[in-house]
Write a protein that holds these residues in place. Structure first.
Motif, short mmCIF file in Angstrom:
data_model
loop_
_atom_site.label_atom_id
_atom_site.label_comp_id
_atom_site.label_asym_id
_atom_site.label_seq_id
_atom_site.Cartn_x
_atom_site.Cartn_y
_atom_site.Cartn_z
N THR A 295 0.89 -1.35 0.02
CA THR A 295 0.19 0.08 -0.20
C THR A 295 0.97 1.29 0.02
OG1 THR A 295 -0.15 -0.29 2.25
CG2 THR A 295 -2.09 -1.11 1.06
N SER A 296 2.11 1.22 0.50
CA SER A 296 2.95 2.24 0.22
C SER A 296 3.62 2.55 -0.97
CB SER A 296 4.39 2.04 1.51
OG SER A 296 4.94 1.27 0.75
N ARG A 297 4.26 3.65 -1.06
CA ARG A 297 4.70 4.09 -2.32
C ARG A 297 6.16 3.45 -2.54
NH1 ARG A 297 8.77 7.55 -2.36
NH2 ARG A 297 9.10 7.54 0.13
N ALA A 298 6.65 2.94 -1.39
CA ALA A 298 8.09 2.46 -1.51
C ALA A 298 8.14 1.16 -2.41
CB ALA A 298 8.63 2.06 -0.44
N GLU A 299 9.26 0.89 -3.29
CA GLU A 299 9.40 -0.27 -4.08
C GLU A 299 9.89 -1.40 -3.01
OE1 GLU A 299 12.09 0.49 -7.01
OE2 GLU A 299 12.61 -1.55 -7.43
N LEU A 300 9.24 -2.63 -3.34
CA LEU A 300 9.54 -3.68 -2.43
C LEU A 300 10.31 -4.94 -2.95
CD1 LEU A 300 6.46 -4.39 -0.11
CD2 LEU A 300 8.62 -3.57 0.69
N LEU A 301 11.28 -5.23 -2.70
CA LEU A 301 12.08 -6.27 -3.25
C LEU A 301 12.45 -7.38 -2.04
CD1 LEU A 301 14.98 -4.55 -5.04
CD2 LEU A 301 13.05 -5.32 -5.74
N VAL A 302 12.31 -8.96 -2.35
CA VAL A 302 12.68 -9.87 -1.51
C VAL A 302 13.60 -10.58 -2.05
CG1 VAL A 302 11.66 -11.84 -0.15
CG2 VAL A 302 10.37 -9.72 -0.88
N VAL A 303 14.88 -10.88 -1.35
CA VAL A 303 15.81 -11.66 -1.75
C VAL A 303 16.43 -12.91 -0.73
CG1 VAL A 303 16.67 -9.98 -3.20
CG2 VAL A 303 17.74 -9.97 -1.06
N ALA A 304 16.93 -13.78 -1.13
CA ALA A 304 17.46 -14.81 -0.37
C ALA A 304 19.03 -14.24 0.48
CB ALA A 304 17.90 -15.93 -0.97
N GLY A 305 18.90 -14.55 1.88
CA GLY A 305 20.17 -13.98 2.75
C GLY A 305 21.05 -15.28 2.76
N GLY A 306 21.99 -15.06 3.86
CA GLY A 306 22.92 -16.01 4.20
C GLY A 306 23.16 -16.40 5.39
N ASP A 307 24.27 -16.99 5.93
CA ASP A 307 24.61 -17.78 7.08
C ASP A 307 24.85 -16.62 8.28
OD1 ASP A 307 24.04 -20.36 6.03
OD2 ASP A 307 26.28 -20.81 5.70
N SER A 308 25.30 -15.76 7.83
CA SER A 308 25.74 -14.89 8.85
C SER A 308 24.94 -13.41 8.66
CB SER A 308 26.98 -14.61 8.98
OG SER A 308 27.45 -13.75 7.79
N ARG A 309 24.62 -12.56 9.48
CA ARG A 309 23.95 -11.21 9.31
C ARG A 309 24.82 -10.37 8.39
NH1 ARG A 309 23.83 -5.96 10.47
NH2 ARG A 309 21.76 -4.95 10.81
N ARG A 310 26.05 -10.59 8.64
CA ARG A 310 26.81 -9.79 7.49
C ARG A 310 26.56 -10.47 5.94
NH1 ARG A 310 32.22 -10.19 5.41
NH2 ARG A 310 32.68 -12.13 6.73
N SER A 311 26.53 -11.61 5.93
CA SER A 311 26.40 -12.12 4.35
C SER A 311 24.90 -11.85 4.17
CB SER A 311 26.78 -13.47 4.59
OG SER A 311 25.76 -14.58 5.29
N SER A 312 24.09 -11.53 4.66
CA SER A 312 22.63 -11.46 4.50
C SER A 312 22.63 -10.00 3.97
CB SER A 312 21.66 -11.46 5.63
OG SER A 312 21.43 -13.15 5.84
N VAL A 313 23.21 -9.18 4.59
CA VAL A 313 23.19 -7.71 4.37
C VAL A 313 23.74 -7.51 3.02
CG1 VAL A 313 24.20 -5.24 4.83
CG2 VAL A 313 23.16 -6.82 6.64
N ARG A 314 24.89 -8.24 2.94
CA ARG A 314 25.67 -8.21 1.59
C ARG A 314 24.52 -8.59 0.23
NH1 ARG A 314 30.93 -7.66 0.58
NH2 ARG A 314 31.37 -8.59 -1.49
N CYS A 315 23.96 -9.79 0.58
CA CYS A 315 22.78 -9.94 -0.31
C CYS A 315 21.84 -8.76 -0.55
CB CYS A 315 22.13 -11.34 0.10
SG CYS A 315 22.91 -12.66 0.42
N GLY A 316 21.56 -8.23 0.31
CA GLY A 316 20.78 -7.01 0.20
C GLY A 316 21.51 -6.08 -0.71
N LEU A 317 22.72 -5.84 -0.33
CA LEU A 317 23.48 -4.59 -1.00
C LEU A 317 23.55 -5.05 -2.59
CD1 LEU A 317 26.56 -3.93 1.10
CD2 LEU A 317 24.99 -2.06 0.17
N ALA A 318 23.73 -6.54 -2.94
CA ALA A 318 23.66 -6.74 -4.35
C ALA A 318 22.37 -6.54 -4.94
CB ALA A 318 24.16 -8.19 -4.32
N ALA A 319 21.43 -6.50 -4.15
CA ALA A 319 20.17 -6.14 -5.03
C ALA A 319 19.46 -5.01 -5.06
CB ALA A 319 19.04 -6.91 -3.93
N LEU A 320 20.41 -3.85 -4.71
CA LEU A 320 19.98 -2.55 -4.76
C LEU A 320 19.96 -1.86 -6.18
CD1 LEU A 320 22.11 -0.89 -1.67
CD2 LEU A 320 19.56 -1.55 -1.71
#
Ligand code: CTP
Ligand code: MG
Length: 237
Positions: free
Chosen positions: A74-99
């Protein structure tokens, strides 16, 4: 960062939630009948400054979470869903790669902080736009903190007045966060600002929120339910 690029929030939601006890991945556990990550996404996507939200979830939850969030769109923001990794750091990296390419300010937020207000994201993003490389919300500590050795003997007591308990969303110039992640080789840093510090960056603390606490153990869910009940009561006057 002064150019008019877009602001993205990476919502880290790929953890298992072991300290919360057995059950579904923590971000999918319910608070007031709604999964934690949905609370977090609603708050971030609803923030005035936020243009893009990337939700990072366990690999086997990408499809279900996409369906869950499509019902929310319902919001104006674009929403993406991606798979993460084994550590929080690797999950954030997966998010960065999808920007998307036109994002120049990146906030990183824990799905495990479902009640962090959207206004906190706005304040953090604004401080990054104003010139800080990295910005973290923080609060003074209520407890005294001790450093201990391997046998639990106290080695020192840092001056509490100089300490802050930091929260998310944490905000960064995109290039600063990307460089910090590219340089990281281990998981010693427990937050993204820690990676920036280790990479030589300067991190600014802005006022945090009492409602941005992290749901880690079962008692945190009790507090979160109480905060939500109070909000709902306030909203219904
Ligand atoms: N997180 C993530 N990917 C991981 C590990 C953690 O995206 N591999 C996310 C969690 O989903 C959470 C945030 O990072 O929103 C903060 O982590 P934490 O509170 O430690 O959550 P969990 O790792 O899920 O919990 P626990 O450590 O108790 O297992
Ligand atoms: Mg964890």
């Amino acid at each position: 960062v002064t150019a008019a690029g877009r602001v993205a929030v990476i919502v880290a939601a790929a953890g298992r939630g072991e300290r919360l006890g057995p059950g579904a991945p923590k971000a999918l556990r319910e608070l007031g009948g709604v999964p934690l990550l949905v609370h977090a996404v609603r708050a971030m996507a609803g923030a005035a400054s936020v243009d893009v939200v990337v939700v990072v979830v366990p690999a086997d939850e990408v499809g279900p979470v996409r369906i869950l969030l499509d019902a929310e769109a319902t919001s104006r923001a674009e929403l993406l869903v991606v798979a993460g990794g084994d550590s929080r750091r690797s999950s954030v990296r997966c998010g960065l790669a999808a920007l998307p390419v036109d994002v120049d300010v990146v906030l990183v937020h824990d799905a495990a902080r479902p009640l962090a207000p959207g206004a906190l994201a706005d304040a953090v993003a604004q401080a990054v736009r104003a010139g800080a490389d990295a910005v973290v919300p923080g609060l003074p500590l209520a407890d005294t903190v001790k450093a201990v050795d391997g046998a639990e003997f106290v080695t020192s007591t840092p001056d509490r007045a100089t300490l802050r308990a930091v929260q998310t969303p944490q905000g960064f110039a995109r290039s600063v966060l990307q460089a910090a992640h590219d340089a990281a080789t281990d998981d010693a840093a427990t937050d993204d600002a820690g990676l920036v510090e280790r990479n030589g960056g300067r991190v600014l603390v802005v006022a945090g929120s009492g409602e941005a606490f992290k749901v880690t153990r079962p008692i945190d869910l009790v507090l979160a339910e109480a905060v939500l009940a109070r909000r709902r009561a306030d909203a219904h006057g």
